[in-house]
Each structure stands twice: as structure tokens, then as C-alpha cells.
Enzyme design. Structure first.
Site, mmCIF file in Angstrom:
data_model
loop_
_atom_site.group_PDB
_atom_site.id
_atom_site.type_symbol
_atom_site.label_atom_id
_atom_site.label_comp_id
_atom_site.label_asym_id
_atom_site.label_seq_id
_atom_site.Cartn_x
_atom_site.Cartn_y
_atom_site.Cartn_z
ATOM 1 N N ASP A 43 -53.861 -18.092 37.129
ATOM 2 C CA ASP A 43 -54.332 -16.830 37.699
ATOM 3 C C ASP A 43 -55.861 -16.788 37.751
ATOM 4 O OD1 ASP A 43 -54.710 -16.453 34.996
ATOM 5 O OD2 ASP A 43 -53.524 -14.615 34.837
ATOM 6 N N LYS A 110 -46.266 -20.234 32.820
ATOM 7 C CA LYS A 110 -47.135 -20.012 31.652
ATOM 8 C C LYS A 110 -47.372 -18.514 31.525
ATOM 9 C CE LYS A 110 -51.740 -21.046 31.595
ATOM 10 N NZ LYS A 110 -52.320 -19.713 31.352
ATOM 11 N N GLU A 179 -56.992 -21.571 24.308
ATOM 12 C CA GLU A 179 -58.232 -21.308 25.061
ATOM 13 C C GLU A 179 -59.303 -20.754 24.121
ATOM 14 O OE1 GLU A 179 -57.855 -19.221 28.780
ATOM 15 O OE2 GLU A 179 -60.031 -19.114 29.015
HETATM 16 O O1 KIV Z 1 -55.599 -19.455 34.825
HETATM 17 C C1 KIV Z 1 -56.058 -20.477 34.318
HETATM 18 O O2 KIV Z 1 -56.825 -21.241 34.938
HETATM 19 C C2 KIV Z 1 -55.717 -20.771 32.938
HETATM 20 C C3 KIV Z 1 -56.462 -21.882 32.277
HETATM 21 C C4 KIV Z 1 -57.756 -21.355 31.799
HETATM 22 C C5 KIV Z 1 -55.682 -22.498 31.182
HETATM 23 O O3 KIV Z 1 -54.919 -20.111 32.354
#
Ligand code: KIV
Length: 265
Positions: A43, A110, A179
């Protein structure tokens, strides 16, 4: 070459799993052909592609649109799709939206959080869709947090993250993104759980690393996070190409003598 599976990622704990974000067909294809194992339609596309201030304005239709393009370009990589904010508030909502993502090409989804979404992780996994968890700094909470900050430096945060990691593992996640986790804590989490940790700004002791592709290739030169060491300067290359195109197209040499069409009326 076979498709990378969540099981293969899980088994690759300790082997340096490679993951990058991708939001479009050419990037996905280039990264896939280069051998990147996991492509995340993150996202983060809110900021990197849509020009939004953070990820909280991203809706599932945005992810679906970019996911379809990425999945056309990815022949081998595992394609993971982010579940945007407010798409997994309950287990039922989470399963419904995870199924939409799976139907558009996601091999896994995710979502952000530990104990607050353990039931969602379990429900999605039970529905046959593998889940990658995400702990540490949670960008979907940036409005409450105020800024992107390192997590897990204090003893309370360290304990909390260790517990959260074991919760997401217990709920069935096949991997967990860490993160902006204090590197020592990220290393401890990595040792404490059986599923791989995939770090971003969390030091070198994770089982793999993920980066925003724009950061890796220098395609977002306006903001370069501290943990990023760009390997290319795509922003400069595009800018140079645009200048070269202007130079070969305009019929007078001096830019002053040839203002932009919009200004010249
Ligand atoms: O949205 C994204 O790019 C992420 C990464 C920072 C792992 O969740």
C-alpha cells in the site's frame, strides 16, 4: 524455474530472502527476471505511485488494479498483496477481501498488526490464503503515531514485539515483515520464532530484506529514508532523457526564446 511458494519462503529462514515492492507490469517483470523471490504490491503505492501523503488513503481497488499488472509480469516470484487500512477490521471482512486479492493474482496477503488481528490471520489462513504479518512501525497507524519511528528499543517495546511475533506465528503467518525495528530486537525476534523475519530498516539479522523498489532504484529522489542505499538513479535518468527529448524537439536553442506552450498563449 518453479514458482516461489509460501512454504518455500518459510523453509528459506536464515537464507537471505529477497523481497521488493512492485506496482506495475514492467517493474514486476524486470524484478522477476532478475530473480527476486517475493514481490509485494504494497500500500506504499499510495505515496510512490498515487502521490498521497501516506498509506491511509489507499483503497482495495487501488491494490487490485496494480496487483493485476504485477501478476502479469511475475512468472516465478511469490506475489503478495497488501490489505489496505479498514479492509480487515473483522475476520469475516478480512476473508472477503483476501479472497478478492487472491482472485486477482495474489498468492498471499499481508496485513499490519499482531494480537489485534490474530483472528483475522487465522481466518484468512483457514480460508486457504497464506498470510504475511507485519510488525514494528505500522504505516497504517501513521496518523496516530505522528512520524515513522524505530520500535523495540525500550524494554517494554522489545517484550511487546517478541510477544507479537510469537502471536502472528501461532496464528498461522508464514513470514513476518519487521519494519523499523531496533536491530538487536529484530535479531532476537528472528532467533525466537520459526517463521522467517523480513526486515526493512531493521538491521542485517533478519532472515530476509524487503525494500520499496522506488527507494532501491532512486525513483523517488524527493525523500530517501535513512535505511536506504539506492543502487541506481532512475529519477536522474528520466530527467536527463526528458531534457534530451526537449533539446532535440524544440526548434530554437534558447529556452528563454521558447517558453512552455502553456505559458505562451
Ligand atoms: O507497503 C509497503 O511497501 C510495505 C513495505 C514497507 C514492507 O508494507
Amino acid at each position: 524455474m518453479d514458482r516461489v511458494t509460501p512454504t518455500a519462503v518459510r523453509k528459506a529462514k536464515g537464507r537471505g530472502i529477497t523481497a521488493l515492492t512492485a506496482y506495475d507490469y514492467p517493474t514486476a517483470r524486470l524484478l522477476d527476471e532478475a530473480g527476486i523471490e517475493v514481490l509485494l504490491v504494497g500500500d506504499s503505492l499510495g505515496m510512490l505511485v498515487l502521490g498521497l501523503p501516506d498509506t491511509t488513503g489507499v483503497v482495495i481497488e487501488d491494490i487490485l488494479h496494480h496487483l493485476r499488472a504485477v501478476s502479469r509480469g511475475a512468472s516465478h516470484a511469490l506475489v503478495v498483496a497488501d490489505m489496505p487500512i479498514a479492509t480487515y477490521r473483522t475476520p469475516v471482512e478480512a476473508v472477503t477481501n483476501a479472497k478478492r486479492l487472491a482472485a486477482s493474482g495474489a498468492h498471499a496477503v499481508k496485513l499490519e498488526g499482531g494480537s489485534t488481528c490474530a483472528e483475522q490471520i487465522r481466518a484468512i489462513t483457514d480460508a486457504g490464503i497464506p498470510v504475511m504479518a507485519h510488525l514494528g512501525m505500522l504505516p497504517q497507524h501513521i496518523r496516530e503515531e505522528g512520524k515513522y519511528k524505530i520500535k523495540g528499543k525500550t524494554e517494554t517495546e522489545r517484550q511487546f514485539l517478541l510477544e507479537e511475533a510469537s502471536v502472528v506465528e501461532g496464528a498461522g503467518a508464514f513470514a513476518v515483515v519487521l519494519e523499523l525495528v531496533f536491530p538487536k530486537t529484530a535479531g532476537e525476534i528472528t532467533d525466537a520464532i520459526q517463521i522467517p523475519t523480513i526486515g526493512i530498516g531493521s538491521g542485517s539479522q533478519c532472515d530476509g530484506q524487503i525494500l520499496v523498489v522506488h527507494d532501491l532504484v532512486g525513483y523517488s529522489p524527493w525523500f530517501v529514508p535513512k535505511h536506504v542505499h539506492p543502487e541506481a538513479e532512475v529519477g536522474n535518468i528520466i530527467s536527463r532523457a526528458a531534457h534530451a527529448f526537449i533539446a532535440r524537439t524544440r526548434r530554437v536553442d534558447s529556452p528563454e526564446a521558447h517558453p512552455r506552450i502553456a505559458d505562451s498563449k
